[in-house]
Write a protein that holds these residues in place. Structure first.
Motif, short mmCIF file in Angstrom:
data_model
loop_
_atom_site.label_atom_id
_atom_site.label_comp_id
_atom_site.label_asym_id
_atom_site.label_seq_id
_atom_site.Cartn_x
_atom_site.Cartn_y
_atom_site.Cartn_z
N LYS A 1 15.02 21.35 38.48
CA LYS A 1 15.47 22.73 38.29
C LYS A 1 15.99 23.26 39.64
N ASP A 2 15.15 24.01 40.36
CA ASP A 2 15.66 24.71 41.54
C ASP A 2 15.93 23.83 42.76
N ALA A 3 15.64 22.54 42.68
CA ALA A 3 16.09 21.66 43.77
C ALA A 3 17.42 21.00 43.41
N ILE A 4 17.95 21.35 42.25
CA ILE A 4 19.30 20.94 41.80
C ILE A 4 19.54 19.43 41.94
N VAL A 5 18.58 18.64 41.47
CA VAL A 5 18.77 17.19 41.44
C VAL A 5 18.64 16.69 40.00
N ASN A 6 19.04 15.46 39.76
CA ASN A 6 19.00 14.92 38.42
C ASN A 6 17.63 14.35 38.06
N ILE A 7 16.85 14.01 39.06
CA ILE A 7 15.50 13.50 38.78
C ILE A 7 14.61 13.77 40.00
N GLY A 8 13.32 14.02 39.73
CA GLY A 8 12.39 14.19 40.84
C GLY A 8 11.42 15.34 40.65
N GLY A 9 10.36 15.32 41.43
CA GLY A 9 9.36 16.38 41.39
C GLY A 9 8.35 16.16 42.48
N PHE A 10 7.33 16.99 42.52
CA PHE A 10 6.24 16.76 43.47
C PHE A 10 4.98 17.50 43.06
N LEU A 11 3.89 17.06 43.69
CA LEU A 11 2.60 17.74 43.58
C LEU A 11 2.18 18.03 45.01
N ALA A 12 1.94 19.30 45.32
CA ALA A 12 1.59 19.67 46.70
C ALA A 12 0.27 20.43 46.68
#
Ligand code: F0G
Length: 462
Positions: A258-269
């Motif tokens: 979504k707001d990182a405007i990429v086609n795939i990815g995420g994180f847990l912080a």
């Protein structure tokens, strides 16, 4: 200030789209079991199914992709992302994941026991699904204005603070391993949460010793709403606002799609070091080593650049202007929509628009199917198909408050004239709306059924 600034970019690469004819659209619907998830993308003209992973990357992101470091461990790409994470979110630790739900899964795996509760303003469906899949009980405690589609409340994503405190006292903090909040609130209209509310929620969770995690998918859009609407924030940058938000929490999950405007990815912080160690073990088992977490090095680079672009203020002004424009055009045509406009999407209140179709016959599904039939537009139902469930104690069907159809706008992808086309198609549907049929489910899995359920129209004898 005009709410509808022109696109702050020019187009350097294009992807053709086509409207197939009406007969082919009808056939496609039948083949897909009247579930728009079953359509081929080539059968769709304007795809507003989701804003997730469907945005257009910038030339800077593509350039960053070319210099990805694909080392298994300790890649430069990880350290680049890590410095961006530090600047925007400021949590002590993070792991990349292949998308948001993977972060949710890992968080639930390390923190949640069967029978425990997880409050939020409103959980999105994957979060709900991940909590339920481990025997947990997701609980939504949003303010009541969220259900009043025409209430002009500026922060309809806010948590109901009294409900939250009462809930914790009633359930007991020992039965609540974590508390969450979703910014912006996707399941309730893409509505923002105010800084004031985030602070109060943080204090409540903290006073009961409950770890506070933010579902941060659309945090950048939320920061701009705060800048525009909350007293005291007009002069702050979106970056400053983001830093303040995340300083209130113990951790965050994010779908970078979504707001990182990429086609795939995420994180847990998160900040907690002991929990981070457990998370690393879980990550290695399911996603990959801790410096890539199921992504390629180049993907990490694209996220690092995209996180900063997502916070750019001319982009956010244009972005929120698009949804604002669509809402005002639909309102002019007497289509009931959630107001004010959300950040990433426009939500049509299909329950209100199609009062002749009961919840059990899925008014949102009916509208969503019709938008495809009429104009090749793909939207998504966020009503009883997505959210109704059988109560685990009584087996009784529980229906959600609202029957929504979401038109999500991919980032930097469709232009003003595409939006005008969408309005034209919906106008045509309004004329015949009383004749739209309801639907029944022929086949569906237990969890997350909206992705794969098959339907048929309910033909009523006159
Ligand atoms: N949380 C929120 C608020 C979301 O909107 C989503 C995804 C997720 C978590 C899960 O992230 O897809 O990367 O695993 N929402 C998409 C949507 C699917 O269409 O709104 P994911």
């Amino acid at each position: 200030m005009s709410m509808h600034p022109p696109e702050p970019f020019r187009i350097k690469m294009v992807e053709s789209i086509h409207l197939i004819n009406k007969q082919d659209r009808e056939q496609a619907l039948q083949r897909a079991g009247y579930n728009i998830f079953g359509l081929k993308s080539d059968e769709v003209f304007i795809d507003l199914l989701t804003d997730s992973g469907t945005g257009a990357m910038s030339q800077d992101q593509w350039a960053a992709m070319m210099i990805g470091d694909e080392s298994y461990a300790g890649a430069r790409s990880f350290h680049w992302l890590s410095s961006t994470m530090e600047e925007i979110f400021g949590f002590r630790h993070f792991v990349p994941t292949h998308q948001g739900r993977a972060a949710e899964n890992i968080l639930c795996a390390v923190i949640l026991q069967k029978g425990q509760y997880v409050p939020s303003n409103m959980h999105f469906d994957t979060t709900e699904g991940n909590i339920r899949a481990r025997g947990g009980r997701p609980t939504n405690l949003i303010i009541k204005e969220a259900f009043d589609t025409t209430s002009p409340h500026p922060f309809k994503g806010n948590m109901d603070l009294k409900k939250l405190e009462d809930f914790i006292n009633q359930i007991g903090p020992e039965n609540i391993p974590l508390g969450m909040i979703t910014i912006t609130n996707n399941a309730g209209g893409g509505q923002p949460v105010s800084m004031e509310n985030l602070k109060a929620v943080s204090e409540i969770y903290q006073s009961f010793g409950i770890p506070f995690f933010i579902d941060a998918c659309r945090f950048a859009e939320n920061t701009y709403f705060i800048k525009l609407r909350e007293p005291g924030y007009g002069e702050k940058t979106t970056l400053e606002i983001a830093r303040e938000i995340f300083s209130l929490a113990d951790g965050a999950t994010m779908s970078a799609k979504k707001d990182a405007i990429v086609n795939i990815g995420g994180f847990l912080a998160l900040n907690d070091t002991e929990m981070f160690e457990q998370i690393c073990n879980e990550l290695i088992l399911r996603e990959g080593f801790i410096t890539y977490g199921g992504l390629a090095g180049r993907d990490l680079n694209a996220i690092a650049v995209g996180l900063r672009e997502g916070l750019q203020e001319d982009y956010l002004a244009y972005r929120l202007g698009q949804t604002e424009y669509l809402v005002s055009e639909l309102k002019k045509n007497h289509v009931p929509v959630i107001e004010p406009a959300g950040g990433h999407a426009v939500y049509i209140d299909a329950g209100k628009m199609l009062p002749h179709i009961p919840k059990s016959e899925f008014p949102g599904q009916a509208l969503s199917v019709e938008m495809y039939r009429e104009g090749g537009i793909r939207s998504v139902e966020l009503g009883s198909v997505a959210f109704a469930f059988a109560d685990p104690d009584t087996g009784e069907m529980k229906y959600p408050e609202m029957e929504l159809v979401r038109l999500a706008l991919p980032r930097r992808t469709y232009t003003q004239s595409h939006l005008d086309y969408v309005v034209k198609v919906i106008k045509a549907i309004v004329v015949n709306k009383d004749s739209l049929p309801g639907y029944r489910i022929l086949k569906a899995p237990k969890l997350m059924r909206h992705f794969s359920a098959r339907f048929e129209p309910i033909v009523k004898e006159l």
